[in-house]
Design a protein around this motif. Structure first.
Motif, mmCIF file in Angstrom:
data_model
loop_
_atom_site.group_PDB
_atom_site.id
_atom_site.type_symbol
_atom_site.label_atom_id
_atom_site.label_comp_id
_atom_site.label_asym_id
_atom_site.label_seq_id
_atom_site.Cartn_x
_atom_site.Cartn_y
_atom_site.Cartn_z
ATOM 1 N N VAL A 1 0.988 -1.085 0.001
ATOM 2 C CA VAL A 1 0.004 0.080 -0.199
ATOM 3 C C VAL A 1 0.976 1.139 0.066
ATOM 4 O O VAL A 1 0.441 1.983 -0.744
ATOM 5 C CB VAL A 1 -1.012 0.043 1.203
ATOM 6 C CG1 VAL A 1 -1.826 1.408 1.194
ATOM 7 C CG2 VAL A 1 -2.013 -0.957 1.159
ATOM 8 N N THR A 2 1.930 1.316 0.793
ATOM 9 C CA THR A 2 2.979 2.453 0.888
ATOM 10 C C THR A 2 3.568 2.633 -0.449
ATOM 11 O O THR A 2 3.782 3.758 -0.937
ATOM 12 C CB THR A 2 4.016 2.068 1.731
ATOM 13 O OG1 THR A 2 3.239 1.939 3.247
ATOM 14 C CG2 THR A 2 4.817 3.245 2.030
ATOM 15 N N ALA A 3 3.857 1.496 -1.066
ATOM 16 C CA ALA A 3 4.593 1.800 -2.544
ATOM 17 C C ALA A 3 3.470 2.278 -3.471
ATOM 18 O O ALA A 3 3.823 3.161 -4.233
ATOM 19 C CB ALA A 3 4.863 0.451 -2.878
ATOM 20 N N GLY A 4 2.200 1.897 -3.263
ATOM 21 C CA GLY A 4 1.170 2.565 -4.251
ATOM 22 C C GLY A 4 0.988 3.978 -3.919
ATOM 23 O O GLY A 4 0.769 4.820 -4.809
ATOM 24 N N GLU A 5 1.068 4.435 -2.680
ATOM 25 C CA GLU A 5 1.075 5.765 -2.298
ATOM 26 C C GLU A 5 1.947 6.703 -2.704
ATOM 27 O O GLU A 5 1.919 7.790 -3.263
ATOM 28 C CB GLU A 5 0.801 5.987 -0.823
ATOM 29 C CG GLU A 5 -0.597 5.335 -0.296
ATOM 30 C CD GLU A 5 -0.696 5.052 1.312
ATOM 31 O OE1 GLU A 5 -1.785 5.036 1.774
ATOM 32 O OE2 GLU A 5 0.457 5.122 1.956
ATOM 33 N N GLN A 6 3.462 6.012 -2.669
ATOM 34 C CA GLN A 6 4.567 6.719 -3.193
ATOM 35 C C GLN A 6 4.544 6.941 -4.637
ATOM 36 O O GLN A 6 4.905 7.884 -5.046
ATOM 37 C CB GLN A 6 5.687 5.979 -2.702
ATOM 38 C CG GLN A 6 5.870 6.120 -1.145
ATOM 39 C CD GLN A 6 6.999 5.227 -0.778
ATOM 40 O OE1 GLN A 6 7.574 4.209 -1.368
ATOM 41 N NE2 GLN A 6 7.580 5.389 0.643
ATOM 42 N N ALA A 7 3.862 6.019 -5.427
ATOM 43 C CA ALA A 7 4.031 5.811 -6.961
ATOM 44 C C ALA A 7 2.960 7.062 -7.186
ATOM 45 O O ALA A 7 3.114 7.801 -8.340
ATOM 46 C CB ALA A 7 3.921 4.564 -7.308
ATOM 47 N N ALA A 8 2.121 7.121 -6.624
ATOM 48 C CA ALA A 8 0.766 8.278 -7.099
ATOM 49 C C ALA A 8 1.402 9.422 -6.731
ATOM 50 O O ALA A 8 1.076 10.433 -7.316
ATOM 51 C CB ALA A 8 -0.377 7.865 -6.065
ATOM 52 N N ALA A 9 2.126 9.653 -5.590
ATOM 53 C CA ALA A 9 2.841 10.939 -5.150
ATOM 54 C C ALA A 9 3.558 11.427 -6.297
ATOM 55 O O ALA A 9 3.732 12.556 -6.568
ATOM 56 C CB ALA A 9 3.400 10.953 -3.824
ATOM 57 N N ALA A 10 4.248 10.542 -6.897
ATOM 58 C CA ALA A 10 5.219 10.559 -8.054
ATOM 59 C C ALA A 10 4.543 10.678 -9.224
ATOM 60 O O ALA A 10 5.233 10.987 -10.479
ATOM 61 C CB ALA A 10 6.313 9.589 -7.887
#
Length: 229
Positions: free
Chosen positions: A126-135
């Protein structure tokens, strides 16, 4: 020397591992990974000569890898034309979601016996998805979402379930390409993934399963509509 196709470069970079396992199975794994990552899209033709050179494998080995992935419904062989990444149908989507409900909901029911590292993989995805979205990397958000759902099914603690889900979610990634806007499709599920992790961490598996079923219903409906069904 790099090729015009990023997925071919990835195959070439991983070829040194091919001697350490069944070569055809390993080539199939590498191709499946490119599908799961969204780099190989429905309808794409797999160039046999270029792929054989990238992986440094024989034509017979490559064709055996193709046969494995045809069996998994990821590729299709067209007589006198070659091998192509498969294009799913609305019926495929319905069947994938039917299987996902069985496997992922069972994963949630197994959460009480899952080891801490299995639970940690949920949060990490989930954290990886949130970070990708932020990028602003929405295809990578889709990849992180797939890793999250693999982690849910992995709570079962079954290597056979893991294998089934790996194949199912590779197929699912092919359906993602049907959506016009990856951001519009994936963005709402970031919060829902985080909500699922929160419910699991609280130990409220009944609510988590109820949310997961509603979540899968919504996603299936969106994808089916995108196919014009």
């Amino acid at each position: 020397m790099t090729s015009a196709e990023p997925w071919l470069d990835r195959i070439a970079a991983a070829r040194d591992d091919l001697d350490r396992s069944s070569t055809a199975a390993r080539v199939a794994d590498l191709l499946r990974d490119q599908i799961t990552a969204g780099l190989l899209v429905p309808g794409a033709r797999l160039p046999e000569e270029e792929l054989g050179k990238a992986a440094k494998v024989s034509r017979n080995t490559l064709r055996e890898a193709f046969r494995l992935l045809v069996k998994e419904r990821l590729l299709v062989h067209e007589f006198n034309r070659g091998v192509f990444v498969r294009t799913l149908t609305p019926e495929d989507v319905a069947d994938i979601y039917r299987a996902r409900r069985i496997l992922e909901c069972e994963g949630l029911r197994s959460v009480t016996i899952a080891p801490p590292e299995a639970l940690a993989r949920l949060d990490a995805a989930v954290t990886a998805g949130e970070q990708a979205a932020a990028a602003g990397d929405w295809p990578e958000v889709g990849t992180a979402d797939i890793q999250f759902h693999k982690a849910i099914a992995a709570l079962c603690g079954s290597t056979r379930v893991d294998e089934m889900v790996r194949h199912l979610l590779a197929e699912l990634r092919l359906a993602f390409h049907q959506m016009d806007s990856p951001r519009e499709f994936h963005e709402p599920y970031l919060a829902r993934n985080r909500q699922l992790v929160t419910l699991i961490q609280r130990g409220d598996t009944t609510a988590a399963e109820r949310e997961l079923r509603a979540y899968l219903d919504t996603a299936e409906s969106q994808l089916t509509k995108a196919y014009g069904a």
